[in-house]
Scaffold this motif. Structure first.
Motif, short mmCIF file in Angstrom:
data_model
loop_
_atom_site.label_atom_id
_atom_site.label_comp_id
_atom_site.label_asym_id
_atom_site.label_seq_id
_atom_site.Cartn_x
_atom_site.Cartn_y
_atom_site.Cartn_z
N GLN A 95 19.98 -48.74 -6.87
CA GLN A 95 20.68 -49.81 -6.32
C GLN A 95 20.05 -50.91 -7.05
N ARG A 124 20.56 -58.96 -1.38
CA ARG A 124 21.08 -58.34 -0.13
C ARG A 124 20.38 -57.05 0.29
N PRO A 125 20.59 -56.80 1.43
CA PRO A 125 19.83 -55.72 1.94
C PRO A 125 19.90 -54.54 1.40
N PHE A 126 19.04 -53.45 1.13
CA PHE A 126 19.30 -52.11 0.43
C PHE A 126 20.02 -51.44 1.59
N ASN A 127 20.66 -50.37 0.98
CA ASN A 127 21.39 -49.37 1.77
C ASN A 127 20.01 -48.21 1.85
C1 NAG Z 1 25.53 -50.07 0.30
O1 NAG Z 1 26.73 -49.14 0.47
C2 NAG Z 1 28.05 -49.88 0.38
C3 NAG Z 1 28.90 -48.78 0.80
O2 NAG Z 1 29.31 -47.56 0.02
C4 NAG Z 1 28.21 -50.42 -0.74
O3 NAG Z 1 29.42 -51.19 -0.89
C5 NAG Z 1 27.09 -51.37 -1.20
O4 NAG Z 1 27.47 -52.22 -2.40
C6 NAG Z 1 25.92 -50.87 -1.11
N1 NAG Z 1 24.84 -51.63 -1.41
C7 NAG Z 1 23.65 -51.69 -2.27
C8 NAG Z 1 22.75 -52.68 -2.01
O5 NAG Z 1 24.17 -51.10 -3.32
#
Ligand code: NAG
Length: 279
Positions: A95, A124-127
């Protein structure tokens, strides 16, 4: 035909073994992929590409901690990549973020790397995933590792003093030296302050490679020093020569900056055990 192919295969295997053997953070080993999901790679633009420059580690949803000397004049187009094992390979765990805020410690000193700590806010926040997670860091009042304690660090830094870089994350266990020793004139002298830890693995097993001392090195800067899985230090170093017997790695003591960290990240001061209320 078959023997020709066999010879080619044998040559390829031999070359691959040479490449594998030449890898190692000076003396360390490759980390298991994504076993340190807090690791961040801070990358600077170079032509069309991004090039790894410093390490860092995720401490909260949108925050990465690193060393101040990594971004001396601000982000300048740098990006932060999380979920990395191999720098070069496309990995679907990666990411990538822009930097929206960058805070070097206001009293960072480029001459001796005093207060070598910085915080980066991601765009932005990370997943959260298996490959991307925040790590705990020691707050004021917590117990820092004492002399002789085993601590560990990780990074994509140089493998030697010639600047060759690994592609995959490396890790190494090191041992804390006494401050008194690192303040000696033949170590760092007065440049070594009470906000620093120095650590080094003097002799590894097998102990037969006098020029391969285990140590963190150029490009590892900004990465974490961990004690029982909690970050206690930030790889600071300053020295370009790594793995020398009398120049152990230097790490910023994170718990000395609790108030500053909380003020930047907008956290309420927490009453850690033994911490006096401030203000
Ligand atoms: C997190 O996951 C969402 C859905 O898959 C995606 O749209 C978003 O870009 C992701 N965020 C990051 C920080 O990669």
């Amino acid at each position: 035909m078959a023997s020709e192919r066999e010879r080619l295969v044998a040559t390829a295997v031999f070359l691959a073994s040479l490449i594998t053997q030449s890898e190692g953070i000076i003396g360390g080993r490759e980390a298991a992929p994504h076993s340190r999901p807090y690791m961040a790679s801070i990358q600077a633009p170079e032509g069309q590409n991004l090039k790894h420059e410093c390490g860092g580690f995720v401490v909260a949803q949108q925050w990465v901690m690193t060393a101040a000397h990594c971004l001396p004049t601000g982000p300048n187009g740098r990006r932060v990549v999380l979920g990395v094992h191999s720098l070069s390979e496309p990995e679907d765990t990666k990411q990538t973020f822009d930097i929206v805020e960058h805070h070097n410690h206001p009293h960072f000193s480029p001459s001796n790397y005093e207060n070598d700590i910085a915080l980066i806010k991601l765009d932005r926040p990370f997943n959260v995933s298996e490959a991307v997670q925040a790590v705990a860091f020691l707050r004021a009042g917590g117990t820092n590792p004492g002399t002789g304690a085993e601590v560990d660090t990780a990074g994509w830094g140089s493998l030697d003093n010639l600047g060759s870089r690994p592609d995959k994350l490396k890790e190494v266990a090191v041992e804390v030296f006494s401050s008194a020793r690192c303040k000696r004139g033949d170590y760092f002298g007065r440049k070594f302050t009470d906000n620093m830890i120095c650590a080094h693995k003097v002799c590894s097993d097998p102990c037969d490679q006098p020029h391969k001392k285990e140590d963190s090195c150029d490009g590892d800067s900004g990465g974490p020093l961990l004690y029982n899985h909690v970050v206690v230090g930030i790889t600071s170093n300053g020295g370009k020569k790594c793995g020398q017997l009398k120049k152990p790695g230097i790490y910023t003591i994170v718990s000395h900056y609790t108030e500053w960290i909380h003020s930047i990240m907008g956290l309420q001061p927490t009453a850690a055990p033994g911490q006096r209320p401030s203000g």
